[in-house]
Design an enzyme around this catalytic site. Structure first.
Site, PDB file in Angstrom:
ATOM      1  N   ASP A 149      -2.195   6.358   8.530  1.00 43.36           N
ATOM      2  CA  ASP A 149      -1.596   7.231   9.541  1.00 43.36           C
ATOM      3  C   ASP A 149      -2.362   8.563   9.570  1.00 43.36           C
ATOM      4  OD1 ASP A 149      -0.009   8.142  11.568  1.00 43.36           O
ATOM      5  OD2 ASP A 149       1.895   7.874  10.534  1.00 43.36           O
ATOM      6  N   TYR A 150      -2.069   9.318  10.573  1.00 41.87           N
ATOM      7  CA  TYR A 150      -2.737  10.567  10.923  1.00 41.87           C
ATOM      8  C   TYR A 150      -3.010  11.472   9.713  1.00 41.87           C
ATOM      9  CZ  TYR A 150      -3.687  14.000  14.607  1.00 41.87           C
ATOM     10  OH  TYR A 150      -4.264  14.863  15.477  1.00 41.87           O
TER      11      TYR A 150
END
Ligand code: BGC
Length: 723
Positions: A271-272
């Protein structure tokens, strides 16, 4: 447009290997990097259009996130195909969570429709719109199991039950990916967030998670397993630490469980910026360590952070990382690109007039249908539907607000959404008057008096209230689950009038409604319903739609009761009517044990009666199935839809099991006065659970089968299983 050629897995693998052999190490690492075209966000490195374009020309970036400008996307793809050495097409990924331009209800709302076909249909429409606008992959479905409404991301999820959540996940995957990814109108799906993110401590986003292997496998894993079994293209890992290891670096769960045990052969994306956050977690010491730990754990693409592109080359050259780890990751990425047809036509998703595919009339009709089915009627003291002759006052900021799309609304626009006010124009023969009373947020109470005046002159009051869109979604945890203060004040003043009052709540999560339950005549939960919100709400309040939605997340009695969910265990000192005044009982001194509204609960304007539950045999054996049937009768005054829910309760299992476990459901239509027999066929797999030795089996013994209109309102029968 002609279909792209269908390529067998064997052919794709051959092509992938051939290409891999031509790639330098640097080019390989490029495929494992995903970046935003120009990143101005608070987390992660800053990138510019120029820096990205430079990387594209050098084959050092494999995919682009969150770019919605189709012209720019086209330009980047062209750059990659015409100016890079290997001409490997980019893929473009975005968060298309509940629609691209046509906005459907937020996922938690849609889950309350329990309508798998409609959920699949909206995913198809999302894929249709997005795939005509350059996009190849959506970071959806979000399939975290959620039991804590303080967590803002419950709005993206499908509720608290693993069975229902898995069924819904399947609808999304089939809807997005279609029969074959290489077809037009498809998107690669990426389920997220693996794993346990829905159980962050205190409901605070990005917080720690601790759970047993048993809980993980029994409850949190099934939706992911369903996606894997149905060829989902990708899986995203979560931000949280789980059992003391950040998910992004969790080899046991990514490499061992997902890739080896469940044989997931798509790609895994972090994820980011979560890879670099392993330094904050004090799990990795520097960027190089981040790269090592992420890749070894099984991450194939790093989103946003740059540990891979900055360090993998050195790590391979120094033999700290074997080349075959890189090759495996690259193959997974290239395989996706082949499967979705990008090597056959890198411009597959670019069209001359891409706007003409958006917001089609027939797709808005689907949005209306699913919005109507997502609404949950929580209380009705015979005020609904509202009679035509009544003077109706619509009070509250959500009367006229178009802020009804909810978070993660991609390219949808408020201006395309109908408020209740907009929709009211179609009901010329109804007498509706509107007054905001206050804004959604803030503390300006100067408009309350006017609203009270208008309300005074009416027979029925619709109180259209709720959370602001940004009060749920990512990084939107709350400890207080009431309406914003200014709206509370407005509601209080209106309730003083003692008129028939219908509370219509807009929210991205279950709010605490205990106080309103006792004071309002009706409560309609309208979530964030997307483009057709106002119309769906008004159709329902005025009786053109008979509500049929049922909750997929329990509504707590108070914040102190969280987490509260239907599939809990019994305690040794369970609360009963008889022992409720005794001291040493598992109870609260100040509130009931039961949630205000349970999982599976939701009313209709008509009433249904359940009777004659029976199984077609008393005992069933190993390879057999059995049928449980029930008669459902519409004993009310309206035709209506009913979601018939089938639960089981195991007795004498080698481990403790929940008081109820959902194992099936059917949505049926019953005319006024009509009775239908509803059948469920169950097999031993449906009654199975992880036993004491962690084998997923159905043990010999007695099982109750319960069918009803809610998890806490069922009739039951029993069956024995003998292996
Ligand atoms: C979210 C993901 C999302 C990603 C890309 C993250 O902050 O947690 O759900 O897919 O951003 O936008």
């Amino acid at each position: 447009m002609d279909n792209l050629p269908k390529r067998s897995d064997k052919e794709i693998q051959y092509n992938v290997n051939k290409l891999l052999n031509k790639m330098t190490l640097k080019e390989k690492i490029g495929q494992l990097y995903q970046q935003i075209y120009s990143n101005k966000y608070a987390t992660g490195p800053t990138t510019t259009a120029k820096s990205i374009e430079k990387l594209i020309k050098k084959d050092q970036i494999g995919s682009i996130l969150s770019l919605y400008d189709t012209k720019k996307m086209y330009k980047l793809q062209k750059l990659s195909i015409e100016e890079s050495r290997l001409k490997i097409p980019l893929f473009f990924a975005n968060d298309i969570i509940h629609g691209y331009r046509t906005c459907f209800p937020i996922p938690l709302a849609m889950s309350c429709s329990w309508n798998l076909d409609l959920i699949k249909r909206q995913a198809q429409i999302s894929a249709y719109e997005a795939s005509h606008n350059g996009i190849n992959m959506t970071y959806s479905p979000m399939i975290d199991l959620v039991r804590d409404p303080r967590w803002g991301r419950v709005m993206e999820a499908n509720g608290e039950d693993p069975y229902l959540s898995s069924q819904i996940a399947l609808s999304y995957v089939k809807g997005y990916q279609g029969e074959d990814l290489s077809n037009y109108n498809t998107l690669g799906a990426c389920c997220k967030h693996f794993i346990g993110y829905g159980k962050v401590e205190g409901g605070r986003d990005y917080n720690t998670v601790d759970m047993s292997d048993r809980t993980l496998r029994q409850y949190y894993l099934p939706p992911f397993k369903t996606c894997i079994d149905n060829n989902i293209a990708a899986i995203m890992t979560s931000f949280n630490v789980i059992n003391d290891i950040p998910m992004t670096g969790n080899k046991k769960l990514i490499k061992e469980l997902l890739k080896k045990e469940l044989k997931f052969n798509g790609f895994i994306i972090s994820d980011y910026n979560s890879s670099m956050e392993m330094i904050n977690h004090k799990y990795a010491k520097d960027e190089k360590d981040v790269a090592l730990k992420s890749l070894e754990a099984g991450i194939d693409i790093e989103m946003i952070s740059e540990s891979f592109i900055n360090n993998l080359e050195e790590l391979v050259n120094s033999k700290e990382i074997p080349l075959n780890l890189i090759d495996d990751a690259v193959k997974r990425v290239l395989t996706f690109k082949y499967k979705i047809g990008l090597f056959d036509n890198p411009y597959k998703n670019f069209y001359e007039d891409s706007n003409k595919y958006l917001l089609l009339k027939e797709n808005r009709e689907i949005a209306l249908k699913i919005a109507e089915e997502s609404i949950v009627l929580l209380k009705d003291n015979n005020v609904l539907p509202i009679d035509k002759n009544k003077m109706i006052a619509v009070i509250g900021p959500f009367g006229k607000s178009k802020n009804v799309n909810g978070e993660w609304d991609a390219l949808s626009r408020d201006k395309d959404s109908t408020s209740i006010y907009d929709a009211s124009k179609q009901y010329k023969d109804y007498k509706l008057k509107f007054s905001d009373g206050c804004d959604i947020l803030g503390n300006d109470d100067s408009k309350i008096d006017k609203a009270v005046d208008i309300a005074k002159k009416s027979d029925v009051i619709i109180l259209a209230v709720g959370e602001d869109k940004y009060m749920s979604g990512e990084a939107a945890s709350r400890s207080n689950l009431d309406l914003p203060n200014i709206q509370k004040k407005l509601v209080k003043e209106i309730l003083k009038l003692n008129k028939k009052t219908i509370l219509v709540v807009h929210a991205g999560r279950p709010l605490i409604l205990t106080d309103y339950e006792s004071k309002c005549d009706a409560i309609v939960y309208a979530w964030f319903l997307g483009n057709e919100s106002g119309k769906a709400i008004l159709n329902t309040l005025l009786g053109f739609n008979n509500p049929s939605g049922k909750l997929t997340m329990s509504f707590p009695y108070s914040v102190g009761q969280i987490p509260v969910y239907y599939n809990h265990f019994s305690t040794g000192r369970g609360l009963t009517k008889e022992n409720k005044n005794q001291k040493y009982i598992s109870k609260y001194l100040d509130i009931p044990n039961e949630p205000l509204y349970s999982f599976g609960y939701g009313l209709s304007y008509t009433k249904f009666k359940y009777k004659n539950i029976k199984t077609n045999k008393k005992t069933f054996y190993n390879n057999e199935s059995f049928i449980v049937s029930v008669d459902v009768e519409n004993i009310g005054d309206y035709d209506g839809e009913e979601i018939v829910e089938c639960y089981i309760e195991a007795t004498n299992f080698s481990v403790v099991r929940p008081v109820n476990e959902l194992k099936g459901f059917k949505k049926i239509h019953l005319k006024k006065g009509e009775t239908k027999k509803v059948l469920f066929t169950l097999r031993k797999e449906d009654l199975a659970y992880f036993n004491i030795d962690m084998n997923y089996i159905c043990e010999e013994g007695l099982y109750y089968i319960k069918i009803g209109s809610s998890s806490n309102k069922t009739i039951k029968t029993k069956i024995k299983f003998k292996p």
